[in-house]
Design an enzyme around this catalytic site. Sequence first.
Site, PDB file in Angstrom:
ATOM      1  N   CYS A 278       0.792  -1.240   0.000  1.00  0.00           N
ATOM      2  CA  CYS A 278       0.000   0.000   0.000  1.00  0.00           C
ATOM      3  C   CYS A 278       0.822   1.287   0.000  1.00  0.00           C
ATOM      4  O   CYS A 278       0.555   2.176  -0.814  1.00  0.00           O
ATOM      5  CB  CYS A 278      -0.972   0.033   1.157  1.00  0.00           C
ATOM      6  SG  CYS A 278      -1.353  -1.544   1.891  1.00  0.00           S
TER       7      CYS A 278
ATOM      8  N   ARG B 173       6.135 -11.464   5.608  1.00  0.00           N
ATOM      9  CA  ARG B 173       5.523 -11.320   6.930  1.00  0.00           C
ATOM     10  C   ARG B 173       6.055 -12.401   7.845  1.00  0.00           C
ATOM     11  O   ARG B 173       6.189 -13.559   7.436  1.00  0.00           O
ATOM     12  CB  ARG B 173       4.001 -11.422   6.818  1.00  0.00           C
ATOM     13  CG  ARG B 173       3.433 -10.290   5.994  1.00  0.00           C
ATOM     14  CD  ARG B 173       1.931 -10.354   5.938  1.00  0.00           C
ATOM     15  NE  ARG B 173       1.442  -9.383   4.961  1.00  0.00           N
ATOM     16  CZ  ARG B 173       0.192  -9.318   4.534  1.00  0.00           C
ATOM     17  NH1 ARG B 173      -0.701 -10.148   5.022  1.00  0.00           N
ATOM     18  NH2 ARG B 173      -0.160  -8.410   3.657  1.00  0.00           N
TER      19      ARG B 173
ATOM     20  N   GLN C 134       1.157 -11.110  -3.576  1.00  0.00           N
ATOM     21  CA  GLN C 134      -0.265 -10.759  -3.629  1.00  0.00           C
ATOM     22  C   GLN C 134      -0.601 -10.230  -5.017  1.00  0.00           C
ATOM     23  O   GLN C 134       0.196  -9.524  -5.617  1.00  0.00           O
ATOM     24  CB  GLN C 134      -0.558  -9.613  -2.658  1.00  0.00           C
ATOM     25  CG  GLN C 134      -0.439  -9.958  -1.200  1.00  0.00           C
ATOM     26  CD  GLN C 134      -0.748  -8.731  -0.359  1.00  0.00           C
ATOM     27  OE1 GLN C 134      -0.098  -7.699  -0.483  1.00  0.00           O
ATOM     28  NE2 GLN C 134      -1.748  -8.836   0.482  1.00  0.00           N
TER      29      GLN C 134
ATOM     30  N   ASP D  77      -2.241  -7.649  -5.819  1.00  0.00           N
ATOM     31  CA  ASP D  77      -2.723  -6.530  -5.018  1.00  0.00           C
ATOM     32  C   ASP D  77      -3.198  -5.395  -5.916  1.00  0.00           C
ATOM     33  O   ASP D  77      -2.695  -5.237  -7.034  1.00  0.00           O
ATOM     34  CB  ASP D  77      -1.543  -6.031  -4.169  1.00  0.00           C
ATOM     35  CG  ASP D  77      -1.997  -5.372  -2.888  1.00  0.00           C
ATOM     36  OD1 ASP D  77      -3.214  -5.280  -2.668  1.00  0.00           O
ATOM     37  OD2 ASP D  77      -1.117  -4.946  -2.108  1.00  0.00           O
TER      38      ASP D  77
ATOM     39  N   HIS E 207      -4.854  -1.135  -5.422  1.00  0.00           N
ATOM     40  CA  HIS E 207      -5.435  -0.082  -4.607  1.00  0.00           C
ATOM     41  C   HIS E 207      -6.252   0.824  -5.494  1.00  0.00           C
ATOM     42  O   HIS E 207      -5.790   1.262  -6.545  1.00  0.00           O
ATOM     43  CB  HIS E 207      -4.331   0.671  -3.862  1.00  0.00           C
ATOM     44  CG  HIS E 207      -3.646  -0.210  -2.869  1.00  0.00           C
ATOM     45  ND1 HIS E 207      -2.498  -0.917  -3.157  1.00  0.00           N
ATOM     46  CD2 HIS E 207      -3.990  -0.551  -1.605  1.00  0.00           C
ATOM     47  CE1 HIS E 207      -2.167  -1.641  -2.109  1.00  0.00           C
ATOM     48  NE2 HIS E 207      -3.053  -1.446  -1.151  1.00  0.00           N
TER      49      HIS E 207
ATOM     50  N   LYS F 145     -15.062  -4.193   5.413  1.00  0.00           N
ATOM     51  CA  LYS F 145     -14.507  -5.024   4.334  1.00  0.00           C
ATOM     52  C   LYS F 145     -15.396  -6.204   4.021  1.00  0.00           C
ATOM     53  O   LYS F 145     -16.250  -6.588   4.815  1.00  0.00           O
ATOM     54  CB  LYS F 145     -13.122  -5.528   4.714  1.00  0.00           C
ATOM     55  CG  LYS F 145     -13.140  -6.563   5.820  1.00  0.00           C
ATOM     56  CD  LYS F 145     -11.835  -7.321   5.925  1.00  0.00           C
ATOM     57  CE  LYS F 145     -11.833  -8.237   7.135  1.00  0.00           C
ATOM     58  NZ  LYS F 145     -10.638  -9.016   7.287  1.00  0.00           N
TER      59      LYS F 145
ATOM     60  N   HIS G  96      -8.344  -1.297  -0.634  1.00  0.00           N
ATOM     61  CA  HIS G  96      -7.351  -2.344  -0.917  1.00  0.00           C
ATOM     62  C   HIS G  96      -8.129  -3.546  -1.414  1.00  0.00           C
ATOM     63  O   HIS G  96      -9.162  -3.876  -0.849  1.00  0.00           O
ATOM     64  CB  HIS G  96      -6.630  -2.823   0.343  1.00  0.00           C
ATOM     65  CG  HIS G  96      -6.099  -1.771   1.238  1.00  0.00           C
ATOM     66  ND1 HIS G  96      -4.759  -1.560   1.399  1.00  0.00           N
ATOM     67  CD2 HIS G  96      -6.709  -0.893   2.061  1.00  0.00           C
ATOM     68  CE1 HIS G  96      -4.566  -0.596   2.287  1.00  0.00           C
ATOM     69  NE2 HIS G  96      -5.732  -0.177   2.702  1.00  0.00           N
TER      70      HIS G  96
HETATM   71 ZN    ZN Z   1      -3.099  -2.412   0.672  1.00  0.00          ZN
END
Ligand code: ZN
Length: 601
Positions: A296, A325, A343, A345, A347, A428, A474
Amino acid sequence: MATYKDHEIPGQDQSFLYKLRHSTAHVMAGVVLERFPEGKIAIGPPIENGFYYDFDLPRPLTREDLEWIEERMREVIARDYPFVRRVVSPEEARQLFANQPYKLELIDSILAAGTDEYGEKAQGNTELTTYRHGNFEDLCRGPHLERTGQIPADGFKLLNVAGAYWRGDERRPMLQRIYGTAWPSKEELERYLAWLEEVERRDHRRLGKELDLFSTSPELGGGLILWHPKGGLIRYLAEEFARQEHLKAGYDFVFSPHIGRSWLWQTSGHLEWYRENMYSPLDIEGQEYYLKPMNCPFHILIYKSRLRSYRDLPLRFAEWGTVYRYERSGVLHGLLRVRGFTQDDAHLFCRPDQMPEEIDRVLNFCLFILRSFGFEDFRAYLATRNPEKAAAEPEAWEAPTEALRAALERAGIPYQIDEGGAAFYGPKIDLKLLDALGREWQLSTIQFDFVLPERFGLTYIGEDGAEHRPYMIHRALYGSMERFFGVLIEHYGGAFPVWLAPVQARLIPIADRHVAYAREVAARLKEAGLRVEVDDSTQRMNAKIREAQLQKIPYMLVVGDREMANGMVAVRLRTGEDKGPMPVEEFLKMACRVIAEKAPI
Ligand code: ZN
């Protein structure tokens, strides 16, 4: 983690299952102490589909021990002892368990913290109770069946023994945990055991090895995945398909590095509330840099790199971003729990008036992508504001929460509302899918964020010429490529749909004299875009077919004299179906149609 849905068995009484499994655990513990009179007992709760009990014993348990224990348990059941509850004073309890140090520790913590023997809040009730059957008495809040005879002697089974730290703490003693399962009838037990066998057969770690898809290695370090060529090809295809679709759906691809300065993680708040998941910093010229746990902040910097106007929005920044992580080594599990993963991912930054449509689009996009892999059955969870800890004013949550709910409604996905279950930064949707074994997997998330736009001071210039704060969302659809791959392997048991199969067809020449023709056909199919191999080994045809079947290759194309003379191939499917001989072009047409439709075979 995915589980067998015993609560979906029609007419099943959950409280009966709880009592049955808890009572079976007591019966087992009593028998274990008979075999090991010096043994120490810890805790033994019922769990989904079964129960366990932890023991500190003078030696490791063997298969023979378990068989002996099961046999003796049937005798205890046949004696039909009543389960007798009694309230005991702290002094009595300490006396009763004088030789049981784990129980003494539990007694102390129950009295001190008002928790029960599993560390759960005992609702203001620190009363100590025991349950006794025969001459075994255990510290226990119950409830239990009335008599041991209510346990079906052919409805339970001891499954395995695993190591477990006392209270889950690696500094405390390692105990032996016996897992067992118990059901109201023999039929239900057998059905569950057959399901367990199927789970074992589809285990992605085992198939990953057998099909040469991926590996982990102690030399590399725990939780880090090596994608082998065949697994890598599937990942490439999954990513490539999704990349094309992202472009069509109006996403822009961005790329960002794996490390970033501590300033970034301080500003984002990760160092404050996510630090235990992050690795120690690297020192670069006296500055601290961190491996990224999320993408992010990088995408936010791209947003911030220039002035944004209301006409620029929505912006959709997508990246296959690899994040790191920290996970304790004890919880690492194949592809499902790892330390480094990628990911898919993205945004989304949008104006408030664009938000409901944006949510609709992203949810439908997500469903489209997952359905392309043959997943049909979804469940959604909508997490709403937790009044105890929530960023922004309560009113700020209303429109996004409603947009998420309305999108689920329109998509026709069954959903549950997780009241107050949202993280502090926004509401979410968690989208879970059900696999071929009925197990629920969490992959996709669509997450609102009120916090990061604030912390990084994100703005756009509105129609009114003033600065406004954009909405930020996200979202990840596959979630993590590693985890998604693990789920895909288990869902299909390694027999991937043809469009994903690393090798789609294998030519099987019957004799040496057919090899040249097999190569010729293979070249024609490769030219058309198929992934093809020729098995020119000296094995017999049946052995070659068996081998191809083990590798879950969708099409086996057998060629002998007849096929060679007529420009044909004899087509066998990995399902065992024999399609018989057909012209090469006809096979090609069939295979191309199956691939284009993303059909299983
Ligand atoms: Zn994010």
